[in-house]
Design an enzyme around this catalytic site. Structure first.
Site, PDB file in Angstrom:
ATOM      1  CG  ASP A 174      -2.078   1.126   1.289  1.00  0.00           C
ATOM      2  OD1 ASP A 174      -1.425   2.254   0.914  1.00  0.00           O
ATOM      3  OD2 ASP A 174      -2.941   0.892   1.496  1.00  0.00           O
ATOM      4  CG  HIS A 175       1.111   4.468  -2.968  1.00  0.00           C
ATOM      5  ND1 HIS A 175      -0.005   4.161  -3.336  1.00  0.00           N
ATOM      6  CD2 HIS A 175       1.548   5.920  -3.030  1.00  0.00           C
ATOM      7  CE1 HIS A 175      -0.499   5.314  -3.725  1.00  0.00           C
ATOM      8  NE2 HIS A 175       0.309   6.446  -3.446  1.00  0.00           N
ATOM      9  CG  HIS A 237      -4.307   4.478  -0.462  1.00  0.00           C
ATOM     10  ND1 HIS A 237      -3.423   3.657  -0.576  1.00  0.00           N
ATOM     11  CD2 HIS A 237      -4.596   4.917  -1.687  1.00  0.00           C
ATOM     12  CE1 HIS A 237      -3.191   3.243  -2.010  1.00  0.00           C
ATOM     13  NE2 HIS A 237      -3.864   4.011  -2.674  1.00  0.00           N
TER      14      HIS A 237
HETATM   15  C1  BG6 Z   1      -3.602   5.315  -5.964  1.00  0.00           C
HETATM   16  C2  BG6 Z   1      -5.188   5.352  -6.683  1.00  0.00           C
HETATM   17  O1  BG6 Z   1      -3.705   3.892  -5.130  1.00  0.00           O
HETATM   18  O2  BG6 Z   1      -3.529   6.161  -5.242  1.00  0.00           O
HETATM   19  C3  BG6 Z   1      -5.159   6.593  -7.369  1.00  0.00           C
HETATM   20  O3  BG6 Z   1      -5.347   4.277  -7.594  1.00  0.00           O
HETATM   21  C4  BG6 Z   1      -4.748   7.861  -6.689  1.00  0.00           C
HETATM   22  O4  BG6 Z   1      -6.325   6.723  -7.915  1.00  0.00           O
HETATM   23  C5  BG6 Z   1      -3.335   7.433  -5.915  1.00  0.00           C
HETATM   24  O5  BG6 Z   1      -4.835   8.856  -7.368  1.00  0.00           O
HETATM   25  C6  BG6 Z   1      -3.118   8.591  -4.907  1.00  0.00           C
HETATM   26  O6  BG6 Z   1      -1.894   8.607  -4.324  1.00  0.00           O
HETATM   27  P1  BG6 Z   1      -1.132   9.700  -3.871  1.00  0.00           P
HETATM   28  O7  BG6 Z   1       0.180   9.214  -3.558  1.00  0.00           O
HETATM   29  O8  BG6 Z   1      -1.010  10.636  -5.092  1.00  0.00           O
HETATM   30  O9  BG6 Z   1      -2.011  10.479  -2.711  1.00  0.00           O
END
Ligand code: BG6
Length: 493
Positions: A174-175, A237
């Site tokens: 989960d990034h 997230h």
């Molecule tokens: C991704 C989603 O996991 O996270 C995207 O699939 C979203 O739709 C993105 O834009 C948001 O990531 P960050 O790091 O820009 O908040």
């Protein structure tokens, strides 16, 4: 000084794809810049096109030029010398027989592919004996999001994967957990004595979590229309942020203790019924508007999105955590695309001090006390409290005590994937999702998905692109006598 990981081969399924280009390669280069890749490192890229080693090198060279990252030209060469290509179909046993010849010792298999390929790749890796760990050598698999598209499919995928791999070999990404400010939630809470005693229903009125994006669906219509804001952002997230804020202090700072505490929080979230899924959750779709100075077409007019789409690009909900610490404290969360600004933060609103002391003064309201953890893009922490306005009369105004990461530290640019890849190479699963964490997230949102799937007729709320979201989301908090924090920065009159 951080140690280099042991020698290893990184096998990337989907090496010519977008994710590899945008995130994985820049992260690898940043790791190399920081001296955090093993000297004995090898990259094996797999995709179906027949481009050969030279083709892969040309591709990597181009991708690394398009997406800048740390390190110089020498580092790019360093990767090219270690890069090998394997062309093959992910479902063919022959691909894995060829791969087995390339992989000796420690190996990390990175599944940067569409989710429909996860299961077949893991099955084939298993059949070819590629994930069997012999002696000290480890074999690990990184699996990208989305992990399933509902509770049933997530359980099924976990079952298939765990039929082949041990849980300790699976690294579900989960990034958000790669973001320094997300990791800082734990440090802020557990390394500072004043935070924990205040963090309970005795002192906290409610919590708001906002993940606002200015980007719209762009060219991702095909994927997004089947997904929507709820699946895309909430069980993963947003629930990571809820868990990190609400969990109890773990006994140890290790993967099992931490992931168990997170699991307990999600298990304590009050289950939605069809009734509460209608009353406590809002979905909406963006209509045309202007984001910044850019005109944005309505979601339904985006490429690959049907005119009658009922997919939500915004979702807001009220969560209640039924445990001793949080009972009665609402957690309001919201996320959406094409909103007024890009901002992710967690705002903790403390209960108000008694006003009686100021009964005989002109003060008739006290400014709120807010603790805001600013995840991105303006990273830091803000504490808002009331001060006496310096004048003869008694007046109180809210002011901000602000810590900005950018002022206190030199932050080297990173993608957030560096920590995750490094941790995987060193076997630290703390920042990865365990099977039960994933399922717990889906379990909470499943009743909402069911109610929405059954509802084909009720009008779909909308919001203007570039606004703060739909009126229905304001009404959600309004019914509790509360309001969302403004998305646009406060301007002094
Ligand atoms: C991704 C989603 O996991 O996270 C995207 O699939 C979203 O739709 C993105 O834009 C948001 O990531 P960050 O790091 O820009 O908040």
């Amino acid at each position: 000084m951080t140690a280099k990981p042991p020698p290893c081969t990184l096998v990337v399924f989907g090496v010519t794809g977008d994710l590899t280009k945008r995130l994985l390669l820049p992260a690898l280069r940043n790791l190399r810049r920081d001296g955090l890749l093993p000297d004995d490192f090898k990259l094996v890229g797999i995709a179906s096109r027949d481009i050969g080693d030279e083709g892969l090198r040309t591709h990597l060279r181009q991708a690394m030029a398009d997406f800048k990252a740390g390190g110089g030209d020498g580092d790019v060469e360093w990767f090219l010398q270690r890069a090998h290509y394997l062309s093959g179909k992910f479902e063919d046993a022959a691909t894995y027989a060829a791969l087995a010849k390339q992989v000796k010792g420690n190996a990390l298999f990175y599944l940067a592919t569409p989710p429909s390929e996860f299961s077949v790749i893991v099955q084939q890796l298993g059949k070819a004996g590629l994930v069997a760990e012999a002696g000290d050598a480890w074999r690990r698999v990184i699996i990208e999001k989305p992990f399933g598209h509902d509770l049933e499919s997530a359980i099924a995928l976990n079952k298939e994967i765990l039929g082949v791999l041990q849980e300790s070999q699976v690294f579900r990404i989960d990034h958000y957990l790669g973001k320094q400010t997300v990791q800082n939630i734990m440090v802020f809470r557990f390394a500072n004595g004043f935070v924990e005693p205040l963090r309970s229903r005795d002192h906290i009125d409610h919590v708001q979590i906002t993940v606002a994006e200015t980007v719209g669906v762009e060219a991702r219509g095909k994927f997004y229309d089947k997904t929507g804001a709820l699946r895309d952002m909430v069980p993963n997230h947003i629930f990571q942020l809820v868990s990190l804020i609400a969990m109890e202090p773990p006994a140890r700072f290790d993967a099992e203790s931490l992931r168990s505490e997170k699991a307990k929080v999600l298990d304590s979230v009050q289950r939605f019924t069809p009734y509460s899924a209608r009353g406590s959750v809002v979905r909406a779709q963006y209509a045309e508007g202007t984001v910044g100075d850019k005109k944005v077409a309505a979601y339904r007019d985006s490429p690959d999105v049907p005119q009658d789409s009922r997919t939500e690009t915004y979702v807001a909900m009220k969560l209640m955590i039924d445990n001793w610490r949080w009972a009665g404290v609402p957690f309001y969360v919201r996320t959406g695309k094409s909103l007024a600004i890009r901002k992710t933060d967690i705002n903790i609103r403390f209960k108000q001090a008694p006003l009686t002391l100021f009964r005989d003064t002109p003060v008739d309201t006290l400014p709120p006390n807010d603790l805001t953890i600013r995840i991105q893009p303006d990273e830091g922490v803000t504490l808002r409290f009331g001060v006496k306005v310096p004048e003869p009369q008694m007046r109180i105004e809210g002011v901000d005590l602000k810590f900005n990461y950018a002022d206190a530290f030199t932050v080297t640019p990173s993608t957030g994937y560096e920590t995750l890849i490094y941790d995987c190479m060193t076997g630290d699963a703390t920042l990865f999702q365990r099977a039960d964490n994933i399922e717990a997230g889906w379990r909470i949102v499943q009743p909402i998905l069911d109610v929405w799937a059954a509802d084909k007729t009720s009008p779909m709320p909308s919001y203007r692109a570039g606004s703060s979201g739909p009126e229905e989301a304001d009404a959600l908090l309004g019914r509790d006598g509360r309001s969302w924090r403004s998305l646009v920065p406060r301007v002094k009159p």
